[in-house]
Design a protein around this motif. Sequence first.
Motif, PDB file in Angstrom:
ATOM      1  N   LEU A  81     -52.534  23.744  -0.432  1.00  0.00           N
ATOM      2  CA  LEU A  81     -54.725  24.179  -0.790  1.00  0.00           C
ATOM      3  C   LEU A  81     -54.532  25.473  -1.581  1.00  0.00           C
ATOM      4  O   LEU A  81     -55.968  26.019  -1.986  1.00  0.00           O
ATOM      5  CB  LEU A  81     -54.558  24.912   0.523  1.00  0.00           C
ATOM      6  CG  LEU A  81     -54.858  23.779   1.995  1.00  0.00           C
ATOM      7  CD1 LEU A  81     -55.244  24.896   3.133  1.00  0.00           C
ATOM      8  CD2 LEU A  81     -55.828  22.600   2.047  1.00  0.00           C
ATOM      9  N   CYS A  95     -58.230  23.353   6.197  1.00  0.00           N
ATOM     10  CA  CYS A  95     -57.329  21.924   5.795  1.00  0.00           C
ATOM     11  C   CYS A  95     -58.235  20.923   5.014  1.00  0.00           C
ATOM     12  O   CYS A  95     -58.171  20.533   4.470  1.00  0.00           O
ATOM     13  CB  CYS A  95     -56.187  21.916   6.471  1.00  0.00           C
ATOM     14  SG  CYS A  95     -54.633  23.017   6.995  1.00  0.00           S
ATOM     15  N   LYS A 121     -62.428  24.306   1.540  1.00  0.00           N
ATOM     16  CA  LYS A 121     -60.623  23.862   2.275  1.00  0.00           C
ATOM     17  C   LYS A 121     -60.008  25.293   1.839  1.00  0.00           C
ATOM     18  O   LYS A 121     -59.954  25.939  -0.086  1.00  0.00           O
ATOM     19  CB  LYS A 121     -59.922  22.899   1.243  1.00  0.00           C
ATOM     20  CG  LYS A 121     -60.293  21.603   2.268  1.00  0.00           C
ATOM     21  CD  LYS A 121     -60.108  20.868   1.667  1.00  0.00           C
ATOM     22  CE  LYS A 121     -58.575  19.851   1.607  1.00  0.00           C
ATOM     23  NZ  LYS A 121     -58.423  18.092   1.061  1.00  0.00           N
ATOM     24  N   GLY A 122     -59.110  25.946   1.695  1.00  0.00           N
ATOM     25  CA  GLY A 122     -58.629  27.248   2.361  1.00  0.00           C
ATOM     26  C   GLY A 122     -58.869  28.012   2.051  1.00  0.00           C
ATOM     27  O   GLY A 122     -57.649  29.712   2.050  1.00  0.00           O
TER      28      GLY A 122
END
Length: 278
Positions: free
Chosen positions: A15, A212, A138-139
């Motif tokens: 990620l 995610c 995301k991340g």
Amino acid sequence: MVYYQKNIKEVLKNLNTNEKGLSQKEANQRLKINGKNKIEDTKKQSKLKKFLNQFKDLMILLLFLASIFSFVVSKINKEPYTDTIVILLIVILNAIIGYMQEEKADKAIQSLSKMKTDQIRVKRNNKIYQVKSEDLVKGDIIILEAGDIIPADSRIIKQNALKVDESALTGESMQIEKTSKTITKEKDLSERNNMLYKGTAITYGKAIAVICETGKDTEFGKIAETLKQENHEITPLQKKVNEISKFLSTIIIGIIIIILIIGIIKNMPKTETIMLAI
């Protein structure tokens, strides 16, 4: 990436993030590229079509056939149509219950898509910020505790006595105990105990997790997307129910055949044998 089968380091690397969180600049760039973390409204199916769909099950068709045979036999023997009425009532009651449950599921998804933008604690540049759930990417490293609605599909990094209610997604009524440990084997959605899923709720404990998937790429989002399609895929729960239905139907047909054979061997009256089979 199958996140639940990877360790924390692999997930963070994939990620392109770390436990200190993304920079604000990086988060803004990802938001522009991937869009908001929200689910669009789904295409509604007509109530009549939704009700008629309840009669597609193999066991329901078997019951319909049974009611027809029962009606014919009762008419031939000039007997009351009690069995026919009972079978049809069961079929109709099943359809009503199935329809009501599907309506509840649709309302849950619609309410999820219109869910207010909750403030979620997120770590960015190693500092804690309050961010709208729709602005998560995301991340992002999120911090959750009891009472929080999970804003996006996430891999658990750390947890303390964590329990989650996943009934809105999997149908599992029991609270699920969660862990941060890596799962090596392939698991069904309900058994991925190191993952948190959008729309489910934390009932006990605390957790730090890395996002995610967001928006339509979450498990809830995938379900919402399939509902937009005319010939949408069935859910994992529906697949299991259909498997059980086919299994029971096979057993039922086998029993009917055995009873008919026994009736023929013992020279029982045909109508009596048929009614016994029904």
